[in-house]
Each structure stands twice: as C-alpha cells, then as structure tokens.
Design an enzyme around this catalytic site. Structure first.
Site, PDB file in Angstrom:
ATOM      1  N   HIS A  41       0.686  -1.057  -0.098  1.00  0.00           N
ATOM      2  CA  HIS A  41      -0.119  -0.043  -0.122  1.00  0.00           C
ATOM      3  C   HIS A  41       0.636   0.863  -0.399  1.00  0.00           C
ATOM      4  CE1 HIS A  41       1.206   0.516   4.323  1.00  0.00           C
ATOM      5  NE2 HIS A  41       0.101  -1.284   3.925  1.00  0.00           N
ATOM      6  N   GLY A  43       1.639   2.915   2.236  1.00  0.00           N
ATOM      7  CA  GLY A  43       3.131   3.627   3.271  1.00  0.00           C
ATOM      8  C   GLY A  43       4.356   2.609   3.520  1.00  0.00           C
ATOM      9  N   HIS A  44       3.566   1.612   2.648  1.00  0.00           N
ATOM     10  CA  HIS A  44       5.049   1.012   1.486  1.00  0.00           C
ATOM     11  C   HIS A  44       5.705   1.301   0.408  1.00  0.00           C
ATOM     12  CE1 HIS A  44       2.427  -2.880   2.854  1.00  0.00           C
ATOM     13  NE2 HIS A  44       3.776  -3.222   3.805  1.00  0.00           N
ATOM     14  N   SER A 193      -1.623  -4.235   5.408  1.00  0.00           N
ATOM     15  CA  SER A 193      -1.876  -4.684   4.374  1.00  0.00           C
ATOM     16  C   SER A 193      -3.987  -5.705   5.261  1.00  0.00           C
ATOM     17  CB  SER A 193      -0.801  -5.626   4.235  1.00  0.00           C
ATOM     18  OG  SER A 193      -0.005  -5.333   3.769  1.00  0.00           O
TER      19      SER A 193
END
Ligand code: AMP
Length: 289
Positions: A41, A43-44, A193
C-alpha cells in the site's frame, strides 16, 4: 536474469541478489533495503521514496515470514498479491525486488535464531510470543543477503523499530536505520495490509484506533501530561466503538517502550485492538508524528 521493462530486477534467488548488490557496491554506490511482507500500500511505497533519498540502489524484499507468525495467527490467510505488488513497486521506481521462497530462506528448521532478551516482554511481544524472534531472525538474514547501507522501516510498527534498532547496535550491523512516518488514509486509519480483511462496518469501527490516539494527542496539546488521564481519554474513544476489543493502549517511553506516568514531547501513544477478527496496531508520537 529476469528483468522488467523498466530494468527493475525481480529475483527469488539469494545468489542473484548478492551478485547484484556486489556489483553496485563495487562502483561505490549506496544501497537501501526496504523489508516488507507484500500486499503493498502507499505506506510501503513511501518507504521506497525515503530509501531513494538515502541510496543509489533501492531494494525491496517481499517475504511473508512464517517464523514471525504464531500458531493460530494469520500466516496462511495473510494477503498475497505478487503481480500487483510488482506493478506498484516498479511504478514507484524500485531497482530490485527480492522475493525469496520460504524454502530458500528456511531450507530446514532453523538451528540458530535471533532472540531478544529485552524490549519484547510487553505489547506485541507479550501478545505474540516468539513474534520478534521471527522478525529479528528474518531481518538479520535479509541484511546479510542484501548488505545495505540503510534499512528503512515504518514507525507504524514501533516496537519492531525499537527491537531492530537494538539488534543493529548490539550485534554491530553496519547498517543505518531510517524510520519513516506512518501513512494514513484520508480519514486517519493507518494503512495496513490487514485493512484488506475489514468489511465496510469493521472498516468504520477500525477508525476508533486512530481517533483514540488523536484524542490523546489533542489532550496532550491542551496541556494534559498525566499518562493515566490520557489513557482514560483514549480508552473512552475505544469503548464507544462497536466491535473493537483493545489489547493495549499505553503511553510509553520512545526508547524503551516502558509505560510512563508523565508524558512529554516524544512520548509514544500506542494502541492495539481486535476489530472483528482483524488485529490492528497504531501509534503516534506526542508533539511529533
Ligand atoms: P509489513 O509489510 O506490514 O511487514 O510492513 C513492512 C514495512 O512497512 C514495515 O517497516 C512497516 O512498519 C512499514 N509500514 C507498514 N504500514 C505502514 C504505514 N501505514 N506507514 C508507514 N510504514 C508502514
């Protein structure tokens, strides 16, 4: 070696991973590693952006690490989407995606693991026995395989950051740790996730976690410094939500994650709760991110 159109190397091979970084290092270039379990997502992907600031070659590992899941946890049903992940990571300019198979990382039951002797007794470590042993073991292996100059982790998993920092220091890993702030959905929910498991009702109930933390932060900014009072403020938000069962909510010292009685700038407010059958965690740093 398999490459995508954009010349990203995608490899499951430890040997190929080592060869790629060796040639980059030989040119005097810097390498960053972003370890993940996939189901990527935003954030990653922001971790990739952060990594790019620190290095010439950005490596993302995607590995759902069985060692860090307890019996009865969600290893089998953890979301996996390799094709989608590759599209997202390549789109964000990653140079290497390392996707080792479980058999390659653990050809046999491990005889040696990295076991924390402190910093793991509370919070996630208390609720998930053996979790941080699994995390530290896989992070140590990934750091040995990729040999990065910099490793980028998210503040979202703050106890993980605390333990990885301790491992790097205590075991003399020549790796700089960079911690990136938590990326949230527009309504405040920390990206995870595991949010994929939330149905519409649970998704809405899950907002209680970030709202509880924001209520604590607001009270701190209005001058409340008593941890017990701040905890009550957060717990009131959690208990007002349907279907949210808190595991913990605490005000903790950022270095040790030990609970504090008086808070100050830098104190961590952290929460873990089950929302239906999905376990979520979140934190904010008072006076900071
Ligand atoms: P995971 O794939 O959940 O193991 O996470 C891989 C890395 O991404 C870890 O360093 C996490 O802390 C980080 N991460 C996960 N969610 C977020 C988020 N919402 N914002 C920033 N980093 C995150």
């Amino acid at each position: 070696m398999p490459t995508t159109a954009s010349s990203t190397l995608v490899t499951a091979s430890i040997a190929e991973m080592r060869t790629r970084v060796a040639s980059v290092r030989a040119r005097g270039q810097r390498i960053a590693l972003v370890p993940t379990m996939g189901a990527l997502h935003e954030g990653h992907l922001r971790l990739l952006d952060t990594a790019r600031v620190h290095a010439d070659l950005v490596v993302m590992s995607i590995f759902v690490n069985p060692l860090q899941f307890g019996p009865g946890e969600d290893f089998a049903r953890y979301p996996r989407d390799t094709e989608g992940d590759l599209a997202k990571a390549v789109g964000r300019g990653v140079d290497v995606v390392f996707l080792p198979a479980v058999d390659a990382m653990y050809p046999a039951s491990p005889r040696v693991t990295v076991t924390p002797v402190a910093l793991h007794e509370r919070w996630e470590g208390a609720i998930r026995p053996g979790h941080f042993q699994g995390v530290l073991t896989v992070v140590a292996k990934l750091l040995h395989i990729v040999a990065p100059d910099v490793a980028v982790f998210g503040q979202k998993d703050i106890q993980q950051v605390t333990l990885v920092r301790a491992m790097l220091g205590d075991l003399d890993f020549p790796v700089e740790l960079v911690v990136a702030p938590t990326v949230r959905e527009a309504d405040g929910l920390a990206m995870s996730s595991r949010n994929a498991f939330l149905g519409a009702v649970a998704r809405s109930n899950a907002l209680a976690l970030s709202r509880a933390l924001f209520a604590i932060r607001d009270a701190f900014e209005r001058g409340e410094l008593d941890a017990a009072a701040l905890e009550r403020t957060g717990r009131a938000v959690l208990s007002a939500a349907e279907g949210v069962t808190p595991d913990y909510l605490a005000l903790a010292d950022p270095a040790t994650l030990e609970p504090v009685e008086r808070v100050s700038t830098g104190t961590v407010a952290m929460v873990a709760a089950r929302v239906g059958s999905t376990r979520l965690i979140d934190n904010v740093i008072l006076g900071g991110g």
